[in-house]
Design an enzyme around this catalytic site. Structure first.
Site, PDB file in Angstrom:
ATOM      1  N   GLU A  16       0.815  -1.208   0.000  1.00  0.00           N
ATOM      2  CA  GLU A  16       0.000   0.000   0.000  1.00  0.00           C
ATOM      3  C   GLU A  16       0.848   1.259   0.000  1.00  0.00           C
ATOM      4  O   GLU A  16       1.993   1.251   0.469  1.00  0.00           O
ATOM      5  CB  GLU A  16      -0.895   0.015   1.236  1.00  0.00           C
ATOM      6  CG  GLU A  16      -1.756  -1.219   1.328  1.00  0.00           C
ATOM      7  CD  GLU A  16      -2.732  -1.185   2.491  1.00  0.00           C
ATOM      8  OE1 GLU A  16      -3.411  -2.188   2.711  1.00  0.00           O
ATOM      9  OE2 GLU A  16      -2.798  -0.158   3.178  1.00  0.00           O
ATOM     10  N   CYS A  49       3.767   8.164   1.450  1.00  0.00           N
ATOM     11  CA  CYS A  49       4.278   7.131   2.344  1.00  0.00           C
ATOM     12  C   CYS A  49       4.230   5.829   1.557  1.00  0.00           C
ATOM     13  O   CYS A  49       3.152   5.395   1.149  1.00  0.00           O
ATOM     14  CB  CYS A  49       3.357   7.081   3.562  1.00  0.00           C
ATOM     15  SG  CYS A  49       3.770   5.787   4.719  1.00  0.00           S
ATOM     16  N   CYS A 105       5.946  -7.729   6.534  1.00  0.00           N
ATOM     17  CA  CYS A 105       7.200  -7.421   7.228  1.00  0.00           C
ATOM     18  C   CYS A 105       7.507  -8.583   8.157  1.00  0.00           C
ATOM     19  O   CYS A 105       6.600  -9.164   8.756  1.00  0.00           O
ATOM     20  CB  CYS A 105       7.064  -6.130   8.042  1.00  0.00           C
ATOM     21  SG  CYS A 105       8.604  -5.661   8.891  1.00  0.00           S
ATOM     22  N   CYS A 117       6.857  -6.572  15.068  1.00  0.00           N
ATOM     23  CA  CYS A 117       6.596  -5.625  16.175  1.00  0.00           C
ATOM     24  C   CYS A 117       5.157  -5.820  16.648  1.00  0.00           C
ATOM     25  O   CYS A 117       4.241  -5.920  15.831  1.00  0.00           O
ATOM     26  CB  CYS A 117       6.838  -4.193  15.725  1.00  0.00           C
ATOM     27  SG  CYS A 117       8.523  -3.956  15.115  1.00  0.00           S
ATOM     28  N   CYS A 169       2.127  -3.440  15.563  1.00  0.00           N
ATOM     29  CA  CYS A 169       2.043  -3.008  14.159  1.00  0.00           C
ATOM     30  C   CYS A 169       1.212  -3.991  13.343  1.00  0.00           C
ATOM     31  O   CYS A 169       1.434  -5.209  13.402  1.00  0.00           O
ATOM     32  CB  CYS A 169       3.458  -2.915  13.592  1.00  0.00           C
ATOM     33  SG  CYS A 169       3.498  -2.686  11.796  1.00  0.00           S
ATOM     34  N   HIS A 206      10.545   3.773  20.315  1.00  0.00           N
ATOM     35  CA  HIS A 206       9.367   3.273  21.064  1.00  0.00           C
ATOM     36  C   HIS A 206       9.615   2.901  22.519  1.00  0.00           C
ATOM     37  O   HIS A 206       8.655   2.723  23.270  1.00  0.00           O
ATOM     38  CB  HIS A 206       8.707   2.060  20.390  1.00  0.00           C
ATOM     39  CG  HIS A 206       8.399   2.234  18.943  1.00  0.00           C
ATOM     40  ND1 HIS A 206       7.729   3.320  18.443  1.00  0.00           N
ATOM     41  CD2 HIS A 206       8.687   1.451  17.868  1.00  0.00           C
ATOM     42  CE1 HIS A 206       7.612   3.200  17.135  1.00  0.00           C
ATOM     43  NE2 HIS A 206       8.191   2.080  16.761  1.00  0.00           N
ATOM     44  N   CYS A 259       0.585   5.897   8.614  1.00  0.00           N
ATOM     45  CA  CYS A 259       1.803   5.204   8.227  1.00  0.00           C
ATOM     46  C   CYS A 259       2.119   4.120   9.243  1.00  0.00           C
ATOM     47  O   CYS A 259       1.923   4.289  10.437  1.00  0.00           O
ATOM     48  CB  CYS A 259       2.960   6.177   8.146  1.00  0.00           C
ATOM     49  SG  CYS A 259       2.858   7.211   6.710  1.00  0.00           S
TER      50      CYS A 259
HETATM   51  N1  SAH Z   1       9.597  -0.764   9.369  1.00  0.00           N
HETATM   52  C1  SAH Z   1       9.912   0.601   9.460  1.00  0.00           C
HETATM   53  C2  SAH Z   1       9.071   1.498   8.582  1.00  0.00           C
HETATM   54  C3  SAH Z   1       7.618   1.178   8.497  1.00  0.00           C
HETATM   55  S1  SAH Z   1       6.683   1.438   9.990  1.00  0.00           S
HETATM   56  C4  SAH Z   1       9.859   1.058  10.912  1.00  0.00           C
HETATM   57  O1  SAH Z   1       9.379   0.303  11.748  1.00  0.00           O
HETATM   58  O2  SAH Z   1      10.334   2.154  11.181  1.00  0.00           O
HETATM   59  C5  SAH Z   1       6.590   3.213  10.042  1.00  0.00           C
HETATM   60  C6  SAH Z   1       6.309   3.773  11.406  1.00  0.00           C
HETATM   61  O3  SAH Z   1       4.979   3.485  11.850  1.00  0.00           O
HETATM   62  C7  SAH Z   1       7.234   3.223  12.477  1.00  0.00           C
HETATM   63  O4  SAH Z   1       7.715   4.272  13.292  1.00  0.00           O
HETATM   64  C8  SAH Z   1       6.316   2.293  13.232  1.00  0.00           C
HETATM   65  O5  SAH Z   1       6.789   2.049  14.514  1.00  0.00           O
HETATM   66  C9  SAH Z   1       5.018   3.046  13.205  1.00  0.00           C
HETATM   67  N2  SAH Z   1       3.871   2.231  13.538  1.00  0.00           N
HETATM   68  C10 SAH Z   1       3.687   0.921  13.257  1.00  0.00           C
HETATM   69  N3  SAH Z   1       2.503   0.486  13.732  1.00  0.00           N
HETATM   70  C11 SAH Z   1       1.918   1.540  14.337  1.00  0.00           C
HETATM   71  C12 SAH Z   1       0.675   1.721  15.002  1.00  0.00           C
HETATM   72  N4  SAH Z   1      -0.191   0.713  15.153  1.00  0.00           N
HETATM   73  N5  SAH Z   1       0.406   2.952  15.491  1.00  0.00           N
HETATM   74  C13 SAH Z   1       1.256   3.961  15.326  1.00  0.00           C
HETATM   75  N6  SAH Z   1       2.448   3.859  14.683  1.00  0.00           N
HETATM   76  C14 SAH Z   1       2.781   2.662  14.203  1.00  0.00           C
HETATM   77 FE1  SF4 Z   2       7.878  -4.054  10.378  1.00  0.00          FE
HETATM   78 FE2  SF4 Z   2       5.827  -2.804  11.497  1.00  0.00          FE
HETATM   79 FE3  SF4 Z   2       7.988  -3.316  12.949  1.00  0.00          FE
HETATM   80 FE4  SF4 Z   2       8.103  -1.446  11.004  1.00  0.00          FE
HETATM   81  S1  SF4 Z   2       6.853  -1.365  12.882  1.00  0.00           S
HETATM   82  S2  SF4 Z   2       9.604  -3.087  11.428  1.00  0.00           S
HETATM   83  S3  SF4 Z   2       6.697  -2.367   9.500  1.00  0.00           S
HETATM   84  S4  SF4 Z   2       6.624  -4.856  12.060  1.00  0.00           S
END
Ligand code: SAH
Ligand code: SF4
Length: 342
Positions: free
Chosen positions: A84, A97, A104, A108, A111, A214, A331
């Site tokens: 996306e 974005c 992925c 995390c 996420c 985080h 994002c």
């Molecule tokens: N994998 C990379 C880039 C994609 S995620 C990373 O983790 O940085 C982009 C951003 O969105 C990251 O800072 C991630 O921690 C944040 N993010 C992921 N899931 C989220 C959620 N449910 N609420 C708010 N931010 C989130």
């Molecule tokens: Fe992957 Fe989501 Fe963690 Fe970014 S925040 S590294 S997209 S699992």
């Protein structure tokens, strides 16, 4: 699908055509992208037809939010992989974005993409085509209230860009050298893949690096971001410091604020201390709750208290807006109900 070819090998797509035709095609792909080969007005009809299909994906769904100022596309590649992009209009810039992987592997816990799992890496051309597609759409007409030029590109969609380094590198090269987007206008967001951070520090472009922190201690970060077991916080700090020294660019620390988890005064002070060490700017974004966890966003008062605490400890903090909340387009949460139920 010409975006999947390296720009230097486009001649192979146009056998028998003179070099100036190849240059014209290169301009249509990267300098002034269009949605359909039929718009490549200086190319003869048979040449245009040979370029079908132009995009290495189909647009499976398009959703708009924020009164049209946020648009999300769900793209599907011919092999079925889906990813996306979200385009966001602000008064002074329009930001895309984009995704670097389908899914992925980092897992995390907060996420949506992490919960979905890993599908595959995206090719450089699939990343750049997301930007070219957005630029082509903008050329047809800007989003309400925003400029009609693609200003910023952030790698904050699906995937961990630094886990797909070689493809990412070529995508960055094309964004800068072929599309003419300034390195300063491109942000690579990473969960903290240290070898990738070190390689990126040696690249020629003045990219902005965002580190998704985080948590300010390893115990908590291990729970939120499993890759922290491999690359703990002190390793991140030294790789981040190296990046800042090499680029002279300010680093961004990302912090998804989760109720009762990382919204305590100690964590706020810990964030401020790491930010001070790196001269970094902090982006705090209240969690976008995802269907598969019980994690919740803090109340507005708790968000304000956390930001206030971090500021009083000396941090430079921006509270990020949650664009596209209604369409799951914030994002890092680029997984539609669509894809999640597919
Ligand atoms: N994998 C990379 C880039 C994609 S995620 C990373 O983790 O940085 C982009 C951003 O969105 C990251 O800072 C991630 O921690 C944040 N993010 C992921 N899931 C989220 C959620 N449910 N609420 C708010 N931010 C989130
Ligand atoms: Fe992957 Fe989501 Fe963690 Fe970014 S925040 S590294 S997209 S699992």
């Amino acid at each position: 699908m010409p975006y999947l070819s390296h720009p230097d090998t486009l001649a192979a797509l146009l056998p028998g055509e003179p070099p100036y035709r190849v240059r014209q095609l290169r301009d249509w792909l990267y300098r002034t992208p269009v949605l359909d080969p039929s718009e490549m007005t200086n190319l003869p009809g048979p040449v245009r037809r040979r370029l079908e299909p132009l995009w290495p994906f189909t647009i499976e769904a398009e959703q708009a939010d924020d009164r049209g100022r946020t648009v999300k596309w769900l793209m599907r590649a011919p092999d079925g992989a889906s990813f996306e992009s979200v385009l966001m209009a602000y008064a002074e810039r329009t930001t895309l974005c984009l995704s670097s992987q389908a899914g992925c592997a980092m897992g995390c816990t907060f996420c949506a993409t992490g919960q979905y799992g890993f599908e595959r890496h995206l090719a450089a051309g699939e990343m750049v085509a997301q930007a070219a597609y957005a630029a082509a759409r903008l050329r047809q007409g800007p989003l309400p209230g925003g400029p009609d030029r693609l200003g910023n590109v952030v790698f904050m969609g699906m995937g961990e860009p630094l886990a797909n380094y070689d493809h990412l590198r070529e995508a960055l090269r094309r964004l800068v050298e072929e599309m003419g987007i300034s390195g300063r206008a491109i942000t690579v967001s990473t969960v903290g893949v240290v070898p990738g951070m070190r390689r990126l520090a040696e690249e020629p472009w003045p990219l902005t690096l965002a580190l998704s922190l985080h948590a300010a201690d390893d115990d908590l970060r291990n729970r939120l971001v499993p890759i922290n077991h491999r690359y703990p916080i002190d390793h991140l700090i030294s790789a981040a410091r190296r990046y800042v020294e090499s680029k002279g660019r300010r680093l961004t620390l990302e912090w998804a604020l989760i109720a009762g988890v990382n919204d305590t005064p100690e964590q706020a002070r810990g964030l401020a201390a790491i930010a001070a060490e790196l001269g970094a700017h902090c982006n705090v974004i209240p969690l976008n709750p995802t269907p598969l966890t019980r994690l919740r966003a803090p109340t507005r008062a708790a968000v304000a208290a956390f930001v206030d605490q971090a500021r009083r400890a000396g941090a430079n903090v921006t509270l990020r807006d949650t664009r596209g909340r209604g369409i799951d387009a914030a994002c890092g949460q680029l997984h539609t109900r669509h894809a999640a139920t597919a």
